[in-house]
Scaffold this active site. Structure first.
Site, PDB file in Angstrom:
ATOM      1  N   TYR A 254      77.511 103.564  57.436  1.00 40.76           N
ATOM      2  CA  TYR A 254      78.759 102.663  57.321  1.00 40.76           C
ATOM      3  C   TYR A 254      80.107 103.166  57.907  1.00 40.76           C
ATOM      4  O   TYR A 254      81.015 102.464  58.151  1.00 40.76           O
ATOM      5  CB  TYR A 254      78.919 102.369  55.821  1.00 40.76           C
ATOM      6  CG  TYR A 254      77.685 101.487  55.179  1.00 40.76           C
ATOM      7  CD1 TYR A 254      76.477 101.375  56.018  1.00 40.76           C
ATOM      8  CD2 TYR A 254      77.584 101.246  53.808  1.00 40.76           C
ATOM      9  CE1 TYR A 254      75.306 100.752  55.318  1.00 40.76           C
ATOM     10  CE2 TYR A 254      76.509 100.908  53.165  1.00 40.76           C
ATOM     11  CZ  TYR A 254      75.453 100.608  53.843  1.00 40.76           C
ATOM     12  OH  TYR A 254      74.379  99.937  53.284  1.00 40.76           O
TER      13      TYR A 254
ATOM     14  N   LYS B  15      73.754 107.304  50.869  1.00 37.71           N
ATOM     15  CA  LYS B  15      72.579 107.320  51.367  1.00 37.71           C
ATOM     16  C   LYS B  15      72.116 108.380  52.483  1.00 37.71           C
ATOM     17  O   LYS B  15      73.204 108.560  53.052  1.00 37.71           O
ATOM     18  CB  LYS B  15      71.901 105.811  51.683  1.00 37.71           C
ATOM     19  CG  LYS B  15      72.150 105.040  50.947  1.00 37.71           C
ATOM     20  CD  LYS B  15      71.877 103.546  51.324  1.00 37.71           C
ATOM     21  CE  LYS B  15      72.416 102.530  50.432  1.00 37.71           C
ATOM     22  NZ  LYS B  15      73.690 101.958  50.901  1.00 37.71           N
TER      23      LYS B  15
ATOM     24  N   HIS C 299      67.687 106.213  52.736  1.00 37.77           N
ATOM     25  CA  HIS C 299      68.384 104.761  53.447  1.00 37.77           C
ATOM     26  C   HIS C 299      67.051 104.013  53.834  1.00 37.77           C
ATOM     27  O   HIS C 299      67.061 102.658  53.540  1.00 37.77           O
ATOM     28  CB  HIS C 299      69.287 105.028  54.518  1.00 37.77           C
ATOM     29  CG  HIS C 299      70.248 103.973  54.725  1.00 37.77           C
ATOM     30  ND1 HIS C 299      71.494 103.911  55.175  1.00 37.77           N
ATOM     31  CD2 HIS C 299      69.852 102.573  54.427  1.00 37.77           C
ATOM     32  CE1 HIS C 299      72.187 102.608  55.145  1.00 37.77           C
ATOM     33  NE2 HIS C 299      71.318 101.865  54.900  1.00 37.77           N
TER      34      HIS C 299
HETATM   35  N1  LIG Z   1      70.048  99.757  51.948  1.00 37.35           N
HETATM   36  C1  LIG Z   1      70.396  98.867  53.054  1.00 37.35           C
HETATM   37  O1  LIG Z   1      69.601  99.229  54.046  1.00 37.35           O
HETATM   38  C2  LIG Z   1      71.408  97.980  52.733  1.00 37.35           C
HETATM   39  C3  LIG Z   1      71.556  96.757  54.001  1.00 37.35           C
HETATM   40  C4  LIG Z   1      72.227  95.913  53.936  1.00 37.35           C
HETATM   41  C5  LIG Z   1      73.306  95.970  52.967  1.00 37.35           C
HETATM   42  N2  LIG Z   1      73.505  96.896  52.022  1.00 37.35           N
HETATM   43  C6  LIG Z   1      74.355  97.044  51.060  1.00 37.35           C
HETATM   44  O2  LIG Z   1      74.638  95.898  50.323  1.00 37.35           O
HETATM   45  C7  LIG Z   1      75.833  95.294  50.587  1.00 37.35           C
HETATM   46  C8  LIG Z   1      75.906  93.992  50.431  1.00 37.35           C
HETATM   47  O3  LIG Z   1      75.082  93.217  51.432  1.00 37.35           O
HETATM   48  P1  LIG Z   1      75.753  92.315  52.994  1.00 37.35           P
HETATM   49  O4  LIG Z   1      77.191  93.369  53.211  1.00 37.35           O
HETATM   50  O5  LIG Z   1      74.728  92.526  53.941  1.00 37.35           O
HETATM   51  O6  LIG Z   1      75.904  91.153  52.405  1.00 37.35           O
HETATM   52  P2  LIG Z   1      76.380  90.262  51.223  1.00 37.35           P
HETATM   53  O7  LIG Z   1      77.218  90.855  50.206  1.00 37.35           O
HETATM   54  O8  LIG Z   1      75.379  89.257  50.684  1.00 37.35           O
HETATM   55  O9  LIG Z   1      77.408  89.176  52.074  1.00 37.35           O
HETATM   56  C9  LIG Z   1      78.554  89.721  52.715  1.00 37.35           C
HETATM   57  C10 LIG Z   1      79.140  88.558  53.380  1.00 37.35           C
HETATM   58  O10 LIG Z   1      79.557  87.406  52.548  1.00 37.35           O
HETATM   59  C11 LIG Z   1      81.095  87.293  52.568  1.00 37.35           C
HETATM   60  N3  LIG Z   1      81.329  86.862  51.192  1.00 37.35           N
HETATM   61  C12 LIG Z   1      81.508  87.858  50.224  1.00 37.35           C
HETATM   62  N4  LIG Z   1      82.149  87.308  49.021  1.00 37.35           N
HETATM   63  C13 LIG Z   1      82.339  85.973  49.327  1.00 37.35           C
HETATM   64  C14 LIG Z   1      82.225  84.822  48.569  1.00 37.35           C
HETATM   65  N5  LIG Z   1      82.660  84.813  47.311  1.00 37.35           N
HETATM   66  N6  LIG Z   1      82.203  83.597  49.196  1.00 37.35           N
HETATM   67  C15 LIG Z   1      82.011  83.568  50.617  1.00 37.35           C
HETATM   68  N7  LIG Z   1      81.932  84.508  51.216  1.00 37.35           N
HETATM   69  C16 LIG Z   1      81.788  85.904  50.736  1.00 37.35           C
HETATM   70  C17 LIG Z   1      81.680  88.403  53.147  1.00 37.35           C
HETATM   71  O11 LIG Z   1      82.905  88.236  53.981  1.00 37.35           O
HETATM   72  P3  LIG Z   1      84.171  89.070  53.750  1.00 37.35           P
HETATM   73  O12 LIG Z   1      83.965  90.601  53.673  1.00 37.35           O
HETATM   74  O13 LIG Z   1      85.058  88.591  55.279  1.00 37.35           O
HETATM   75  O14 LIG Z   1      85.176  88.453  52.681  1.00 37.35           O
HETATM   76  C18 LIG Z   1      80.473  88.990  53.929  1.00 37.35           C
HETATM   77  O15 LIG Z   1      80.522  88.475  55.148  1.00 37.35           O
HETATM   78  C19 LIG Z   1      76.250  96.105  51.785  1.00 37.35           C
HETATM   79  O16 LIG Z   1      77.719  95.737  51.993  1.00 37.35           O
HETATM   80  C20 LIG Z   1      75.670  97.446  51.562  1.00 37.35           C
HETATM   81  O17 LIG Z   1      76.540  98.058  50.837  1.00 37.35           O
HETATM   82  C21 LIG Z   1      72.377  98.044  52.157  1.00 37.35           C
END
Ligand SMILES: NC(=O)c1ccc[n+]([C@@H]2O[C@H](COP(=O)([O-])OP(=O)(O)OC[C@H]3O[C@@H](n4cnc5c(N)ncnc54)[C@H](OP(=O)(O)O)[C@@H]3O)[C@@H](O)[C@H]2O)c1
Length: 309
Positions: free
Chosen positions: A51, A76, A109
Protein backbone atom coordinates in the site's frame (compact mmCIF):
# COMPACT_ATOMS: atom_id res chain seq x y z
CA UNK A 1 -22.15 -0.48 18.90
CA UNK A 2 -18.97 -2.11 17.63
CA UNK A 3 -16.60 0.54 18.78
CA UNK A 4 -15.63 -1.63 21.74
CA UNK A 5 -16.34 -5.06 20.28
CA UNK A 6 -13.54 -7.55 19.83
CA UNK A 7 -13.05 -11.12 18.65
CA UNK A 8 -10.80 -13.59 20.38
CA UNK A 9 -7.81 -14.95 18.49
CA UNK A 10 -6.23 -18.37 18.96
CA UNK A 11 -3.28 -16.60 20.60
CA UNK A 12 -5.52 -15.60 23.52
CA UNK A 13 -5.45 -11.92 22.59
CA UNK A 14 -8.23 -10.02 20.86
CA UNK A 15 -8.77 -8.18 17.58
CA UNK A 16 -11.19 -5.22 17.35
CA UNK A 17 -14.27 -6.06 15.26
CA UNK A 18 -13.99 -2.90 13.17
CA UNK A 19 -10.59 -2.05 11.80
CA UNK A 20 -9.48 0.66 9.42
CA UNK A 21 -8.43 -0.20 5.85
CA UNK A 22 -5.79 1.79 4.00
CA UNK A 23 -5.32 0.18 0.57
CA UNK A 24 -5.32 2.83 -2.21
CA UNK A 25 -4.92 5.61 0.37
CA UNK A 26 -2.14 7.80 -1.01
CA UNK A 27 0.50 8.71 1.60
CA UNK A 28 -0.99 12.10 2.64
CA UNK A 29 -4.52 10.71 2.66
CA UNK A 30 -3.33 7.72 4.67
CA UNK A 31 -1.81 10.03 7.31
CA UNK A 32 -4.91 12.23 7.57
CA UNK A 33 -7.46 9.42 7.44
CA UNK A 34 -5.67 7.27 10.02
CA UNK A 35 -5.36 10.24 12.37
CA UNK A 36 -9.08 10.97 11.89
CA UNK A 37 -9.94 7.31 12.46
CA UNK A 38 -7.90 7.17 15.67
CA UNK A 39 -9.64 10.32 16.97
CA UNK A 40 -13.02 8.67 16.27
CA UNK A 41 -11.97 5.59 18.21
CA UNK A 42 -10.57 3.05 15.72
CA UNK A 43 -7.66 1.13 17.23
CA UNK A 44 -7.25 -1.62 14.63
CA UNK A 45 -5.34 -0.40 11.56
CA UNK A 46 -4.63 -2.52 8.50
CA UNK A 47 -1.78 -1.77 6.12
CA UNK A 48 0.75 -3.58 3.92
CA UNK A 49 4.07 -2.95 2.20
CA UNK A 50 2.16 -2.97 -1.07
CA UNK A 51 0.00 0.00 0.00
CA UNK A 52 3.10 2.21 0.19
CA UNK A 53 1.82 4.09 3.24
CA UNK A 54 3.35 2.35 6.27
CA UNK A 55 5.55 5.39 6.96
CA UNK A 56 2.65 7.85 7.06
CA UNK A 57 0.55 5.45 9.13
CA UNK A 58 3.39 5.12 11.62
CA UNK A 59 3.55 8.90 11.84
CA UNK A 60 -0.21 9.18 12.37
CA UNK A 61 -0.11 6.58 15.16
CA UNK A 62 2.72 8.45 16.83
CA UNK A 63 1.13 11.90 16.40
CA UNK A 64 -2.18 10.64 17.86
CA UNK A 65 -0.56 10.46 21.28
CA UNK A 66 -2.52 7.29 22.07
CA UNK A 67 -0.40 4.67 23.91
CA UNK A 68 0.93 1.92 21.65
CA UNK A 69 -0.64 -0.84 23.72
CA UNK A 70 -4.14 0.37 22.80
CA UNK A 71 -3.62 -0.40 19.11
CA UNK A 72 -3.93 -3.53 17.02
CA UNK A 73 -1.65 -3.00 14.02
CA UNK A 74 -1.49 -5.37 11.07
CA UNK A 75 0.91 -5.26 8.15
CA UNK A 76 1.77 -7.86 5.54
CA UNK A 77 4.73 -9.60 3.95
CA UNK A 78 4.75 -8.77 0.25
CA UNK A 79 5.12 -11.42 -2.46
CA UNK A 80 8.67 -10.37 -3.42
CA UNK A 81 9.89 -11.17 0.11
CA UNK A 82 8.83 -14.81 0.35
CA UNK A 83 12.38 -16.14 0.17
CA UNK A 84 13.35 -17.30 3.68
CA UNK A 85 16.43 -15.04 3.68
CA UNK A 86 14.22 -11.99 3.02
CA UNK A 87 11.36 -12.47 5.50
CA UNK A 88 13.05 -11.03 8.56
CA UNK A 89 14.50 -8.12 6.54
CA UNK A 90 11.05 -7.23 5.17
CA UNK A 91 9.53 -7.50 8.65
CA UNK A 92 12.15 -5.20 10.19
CA UNK A 93 11.66 -2.67 7.39
CA UNK A 94 7.92 -2.57 8.04
CA UNK A 95 8.47 -2.14 11.78
CA UNK A 96 10.90 0.72 11.14
CA UNK A 97 8.51 2.47 8.74
CA UNK A 98 5.65 2.10 11.21
CA UNK A 99 7.95 3.34 14.03
CA UNK A 100 6.88 0.38 16.15
CA UNK A 101 8.86 -2.06 18.22
CA UNK A 102 6.29 -4.82 17.78
CA UNK A 103 3.37 -5.73 15.52
CA UNK A 104 0.07 -7.21 16.64
CA UNK A 105 -0.32 -9.25 13.47
CA UNK A 106 1.96 -10.02 10.53
CA UNK A 107 0.27 -11.69 7.56
CA UNK A 108 1.55 -13.35 4.42
CA UNK A 109 -0.26 -11.14 1.89
CA UNK A 110 -0.71 -13.82 -0.81
CA UNK A 111 0.26 -17.51 -1.08
CA UNK A 112 2.36 -16.56 -4.05
CA UNK A 113 6.08 -15.78 -4.43
CA UNK A 114 7.47 -13.25 -6.93
CA UNK A 115 11.18 -12.88 -7.58
CA UNK A 116 12.91 -10.29 -5.41
CA UNK A 117 13.65 -7.12 -7.36
CA UNK A 118 14.52 -4.49 -4.77
CA UNK A 119 11.90 -1.76 -4.56
CA UNK A 120 10.02 -3.13 -7.57
CA UNK A 121 7.04 -4.94 -6.04
CA UNK A 122 5.61 -6.14 -9.37
CA UNK A 123 8.49 -7.68 -11.38
CA UNK A 124 7.20 -8.50 -14.85
CA UNK A 125 8.34 -10.39 -17.91
CA UNK A 126 8.36 -8.49 -21.20
CA UNK A 127 4.95 -9.98 -21.96
CA UNK A 128 3.59 -8.29 -18.83
CA UNK A 129 3.25 -11.45 -16.75
CA UNK A 130 4.51 -11.43 -13.19
CA UNK A 131 7.91 -13.13 -12.70
CA UNK A 132 7.14 -15.83 -10.17
CA UNK A 133 9.75 -17.34 -7.86
CA UNK A 134 9.42 -21.09 -8.19
CA UNK A 135 12.27 -21.76 -5.76
CA UNK A 136 10.17 -21.07 -2.69
CA UNK A 137 7.00 -22.61 -1.35
CA UNK A 138 4.67 -20.65 0.93
CA UNK A 139 5.09 -23.28 3.66
CA UNK A 140 8.80 -22.34 3.82
CA UNK A 141 7.94 -18.65 3.96
CA UNK A 142 5.50 -19.32 6.77
CA UNK A 143 8.11 -21.33 8.71
CA UNK A 144 10.31 -18.24 8.58
CA UNK A 145 7.42 -16.11 9.83
CA UNK A 146 7.05 -18.51 12.78
CA UNK A 147 10.59 -17.60 13.82
CA UNK A 148 9.46 -13.97 14.15
CA UNK A 149 7.12 -15.03 16.95
CA UNK A 150 10.12 -16.49 18.81
CA UNK A 151 11.89 -13.15 18.31
CA UNK A 152 9.11 -11.46 20.30
CA UNK A 153 8.52 -8.57 17.90
CA UNK A 154 5.18 -9.86 16.64
CA UNK A 155 2.24 -11.08 18.73
CA UNK A 156 0.49 -13.13 16.02
CA UNK A 157 1.13 -14.36 12.50
CA UNK A 158 -1.49 -15.00 9.89
CA UNK A 159 -2.22 -15.32 6.21
CA UNK A 160 -4.31 -13.53 3.64
CA UNK A 161 -6.03 -14.73 0.48
CA UNK A 162 -5.65 -18.36 1.52
CA UNK A 163 -8.20 -20.81 0.10
CA UNK A 164 -9.22 -24.01 1.88
CA UNK A 165 -6.81 -25.95 -0.31
CA UNK A 166 -3.85 -23.77 0.59
CA UNK A 167 -4.78 -23.73 4.29
CA UNK A 168 -4.91 -27.53 4.32
CA UNK A 169 -1.45 -27.64 2.80
CA UNK A 170 -0.12 -25.06 5.26
CA UNK A 171 -1.58 -26.81 8.31
CA UNK A 172 0.38 -29.97 7.44
CA UNK A 173 3.68 -28.24 8.26
CA UNK A 174 2.79 -25.21 10.37
CA UNK A 175 3.88 -25.31 14.00
CA UNK A 176 1.76 -22.26 14.76
CA UNK A 177 -1.82 -22.19 13.48
CA UNK A 178 -2.36 -18.89 11.68
CA UNK A 179 -4.31 -16.55 13.96
CA UNK A 180 -6.10 -14.88 11.04
CA UNK A 181 -6.91 -15.43 7.37
CA UNK A 182 -7.78 -12.06 5.79
CA UNK A 183 -9.85 -12.43 2.62
CA UNK A 184 -12.41 -10.69 0.48
CA UNK A 185 -15.76 -11.17 2.25
CA UNK A 186 -19.05 -9.44 1.57
CA UNK A 187 -22.56 -10.60 0.61
CA UNK A 188 -21.59 -11.04 -3.09
CA UNK A 189 -18.58 -13.15 -2.10
CA UNK A 190 -19.31 -14.66 1.31
CA UNK A 191 -16.94 -17.67 0.97
CA UNK A 192 -19.07 -19.68 3.39
CA UNK A 193 -17.04 -22.87 3.11
CA UNK A 194 -13.80 -21.04 3.71
CA UNK A 195 -15.29 -19.33 6.76
CA UNK A 196 -16.57 -22.70 8.07
CA UNK A 197 -13.12 -24.25 7.58
CA UNK A 198 -11.38 -21.39 9.36
CA UNK A 199 -13.86 -21.45 12.23
CA UNK A 200 -13.39 -25.20 12.63
CA UNK A 201 -9.62 -24.71 12.82
CA UNK A 202 -9.78 -21.75 15.19
CA UNK A 203 -8.53 -19.31 12.55
CA UNK A 204 -10.27 -15.95 12.76
CA UNK A 205 -11.31 -14.36 9.47
CA UNK A 206 -11.00 -10.69 8.69
CA UNK A 207 -13.14 -9.55 5.78
CA UNK A 208 -11.52 -7.16 3.37
CA UNK A 209 -13.47 -5.01 0.90
CA UNK A 210 -16.47 -5.38 3.26
CA UNK A 211 -18.30 -2.61 1.38
CA UNK A 212 -17.50 -4.15 -1.99
CA UNK A 213 -14.45 -1.89 -2.58
CA UNK A 214 -14.39 1.20 -4.86
CA UNK A 215 -17.55 1.98 -6.83
CA UNK A 216 -19.28 -0.88 -5.10
CA UNK A 217 -22.29 -2.54 -6.74
CA UNK A 218 -23.34 -3.76 -3.29
CA UNK A 219 -23.96 -0.25 -2.02
CA UNK A 220 -26.45 0.20 -4.88
CA UNK A 221 -28.26 -3.09 -4.25
CA UNK A 222 -31.95 -2.43 -3.50
CA UNK A 223 -32.17 -5.07 -0.79
CA UNK A 224 -29.20 -3.54 1.02
CA UNK A 225 -30.73 -0.07 0.61
CA UNK A 226 -34.15 -1.24 1.90
CA UNK A 227 -32.65 -2.93 4.95
CA UNK A 228 -30.66 0.26 5.66
CA UNK A 229 -33.89 2.29 5.53
CA UNK A 230 -35.60 -0.12 7.93
CA UNK A 231 -32.92 0.49 10.61
CA UNK A 232 -32.45 4.14 9.68
CA UNK A 233 -28.77 3.57 8.98
CA UNK A 234 -26.64 3.60 5.82
CA UNK A 235 -25.90 0.71 3.39
CA UNK A 236 -22.27 0.77 4.59
CA UNK A 237 -23.40 0.26 8.19
CA UNK A 238 -25.58 -2.66 7.10
CA UNK A 239 -22.68 -4.37 5.29
CA UNK A 240 -20.35 -3.79 8.25
CA UNK A 241 -22.98 -5.19 10.64
CA UNK A 242 -23.51 -8.28 8.47
CA UNK A 243 -19.77 -9.01 8.46
CA UNK A 244 -19.47 -8.68 12.22
CA UNK A 245 -22.60 -10.74 12.83
CA UNK A 246 -20.92 -13.59 10.91
CA UNK A 247 -18.08 -13.51 13.41
CA UNK A 248 -15.58 -11.80 11.13
CA UNK A 249 -13.75 -8.58 11.79
CA UNK A 250 -14.10 -6.01 9.00
CA UNK A 251 -11.70 -3.34 7.78
CA UNK A 252 -13.60 -0.71 5.76
CA UNK A 253 -11.41 1.93 4.13
CA UNK A 254 -12.26 5.57 3.63
CA UNK A 255 -10.42 8.84 3.27
CA UNK A 256 -13.65 10.80 3.88
CA UNK A 257 -14.08 11.92 7.53
CA UNK A 258 -17.89 11.58 7.58
CA UNK A 259 -17.64 8.02 6.20
CA UNK A 260 -14.86 7.12 8.62
CA UNK A 261 -17.24 8.15 11.40
CA UNK A 262 -20.21 6.36 9.81
CA UNK A 263 -18.28 3.11 9.36
CA UNK A 264 -17.40 2.90 13.04
CA UNK A 265 -20.93 1.96 13.99
CA UNK A 266 -22.69 -1.35 13.55
CA UNK A 267 -26.14 -2.52 14.54
CA UNK A 268 -27.74 -5.84 15.48
CA UNK A 269 -29.54 -7.21 12.42
CA UNK A 270 -32.68 -9.28 12.84
CA UNK A 271 -32.16 -12.83 11.60
CA UNK A 272 -34.51 -12.26 8.67
CA UNK A 273 -32.38 -9.36 7.40
CA UNK A 274 -29.13 -11.18 8.08
CA UNK A 275 -30.47 -14.09 5.99
CA UNK A 276 -31.58 -11.79 3.17
CA UNK A 277 -28.08 -10.36 2.96
CA UNK A 278 -26.52 -13.82 3.14
CA UNK A 279 -28.58 -14.97 0.17
CA UNK A 280 -27.74 -12.02 -2.10
CA UNK A 281 -25.06 -14.07 -3.85
CA UNK A 282 -27.70 -16.51 -5.12
CA UNK A 283 -29.52 -13.83 -7.08
CA UNK A 284 -26.59 -11.71 -8.09
CA UNK A 285 -23.99 -12.95 -10.53
CA UNK A 286 -21.32 -10.54 -9.38
CA UNK A 287 -19.09 -12.31 -6.91
CA UNK A 288 -15.36 -11.73 -6.64
CA UNK A 289 -14.70 -8.00 -6.72
CA UNK A 290 -10.93 -8.24 -6.51
CA UNK A 291 -10.07 -10.99 -9.00
CA UNK A 292 -6.38 -11.48 -8.68
CA UNK A 293 -4.40 -14.59 -9.20
CA UNK A 294 -1.13 -12.81 -10.02
CA UNK A 295 -0.42 -15.46 -12.70
CA UNK A 296 0.34 -17.61 -9.71
CA UNK A 297 0.66 -21.42 -9.76
CA UNK A 298 -0.89 -21.72 -6.35
CA UNK A 299 -4.64 -21.69 -6.60
CA UNK A 300 -6.02 -18.60 -4.92
CA UNK A 301 -9.65 -18.10 -5.87
CA UNK A 302 -11.48 -19.71 -8.72
CA UNK A 303 -13.32 -22.79 -9.85
CA UNK A 304 -12.72 -24.88 -6.79
CA UNK A 305 -15.89 -26.05 -5.11
CA UNK A 306 -14.07 -26.30 -1.84
CA UNK A 307 -13.76 -22.54 -1.87
CA UNK A 308 -17.10 -21.90 -3.43
CA UNK A 309 -20.30 -21.64 -1.53
N1 LIG B 1 -5.36 -8.67 2.03
C1 LIG B 1 -5.64 -8.21 0.84
O1 LIG B 1 -5.22 -8.74 -0.20
C2 LIG B 1 -6.54 -7.01 0.72
C3 LIG B 1 -7.13 -6.69 -0.51
C4 LIG B 1 -7.98 -5.60 -0.56
C5 LIG B 1 -8.21 -4.85 0.58
N2 LIG B 1 -7.59 -5.15 1.76
C6 LIG B 1 -7.79 -4.33 2.99
O2 LIG B 1 -9.19 -4.15 3.20
C7 LIG B 1 -9.48 -2.76 3.23
C8 LIG B 1 -10.88 -2.49 2.72
O3 LIG B 1 -11.04 -2.94 1.40
P1 LIG B 1 -11.22 -1.95 0.16
O4 LIG B 1 -10.44 -0.71 0.41
O5 LIG B 1 -10.96 -2.74 -1.05
O6 LIG B 1 -12.77 -1.65 0.11
P2 LIG B 1 -13.97 -1.19 1.05
O7 LIG B 1 -13.51 -0.79 2.38
O8 LIG B 1 -15.01 -2.23 0.90
O9 LIG B 1 -14.48 0.09 0.24
C9 LIG B 1 -13.71 1.25 0.12
C10 LIG B 1 -14.42 2.18 -0.85
O10 LIG B 1 -15.71 2.53 -0.34
C11 LIG B 1 -15.81 3.93 -0.16
N3 LIG B 1 -16.53 4.12 1.12
C12 LIG B 1 -16.05 3.91 2.37
N4 LIG B 1 -17.01 4.13 3.28
C13 LIG B 1 -18.11 4.50 2.61
C14 LIG B 1 -19.42 4.85 3.03
N5 LIG B 1 -19.76 4.89 4.31
N6 LIG B 1 -20.32 5.19 2.06
C15 LIG B 1 -19.99 5.15 0.75
N7 LIG B 1 -18.76 4.81 0.30
C16 LIG B 1 -17.83 4.47 1.23
C17 LIG B 1 -14.39 4.45 -0.11
O11 LIG B 1 -14.34 5.76 -0.63
P3 LIG B 1 -13.48 6.98 0.04
O12 LIG B 1 -12.18 6.44 0.54
O13 LIG B 1 -13.32 7.92 -1.11
O14 LIG B 1 -14.34 7.55 1.14
C18 LIG B 1 -13.69 3.47 -1.05
O15 LIG B 1 -13.88 3.85 -2.41
C19 LIG B 1 -8.35 -2.16 2.36
O16 LIG B 1 -8.27 -0.78 2.48
C20 LIG B 1 -7.18 -2.94 2.87
O17 LIG B 1 -6.75 -2.45 4.13
C21 LIG B 1 -6.78 -6.24 1.85
Amino acid sequence: MASGRVFKLNTGSTIPAIGFGTWQSQPDDAYNSVLTAIKIGYRHIDTAVYYNNEKEIGRAIKDSGIPRKEFFITTKLWNTFHRPDLVSKAFEESLAKLQLDYLDLYEMHWPCAFIYDGDNLLPRHENGKIILDHTVDFTETYAEMEKLIEGGKVRAIGVSNFSVRNLKKLLKTAKIIPAVNQCELHPYFPQNKLLDFCTAHNIHMTGYSPLGSSDSPLMKNNIVIDIAKKYNVTPAQILISWGIQRGTSVIPKSITPSRIQENFKDIALEQVDFDKLSSLRTTNPQRLIIPNNWDCDEFIYGEDNEDDN
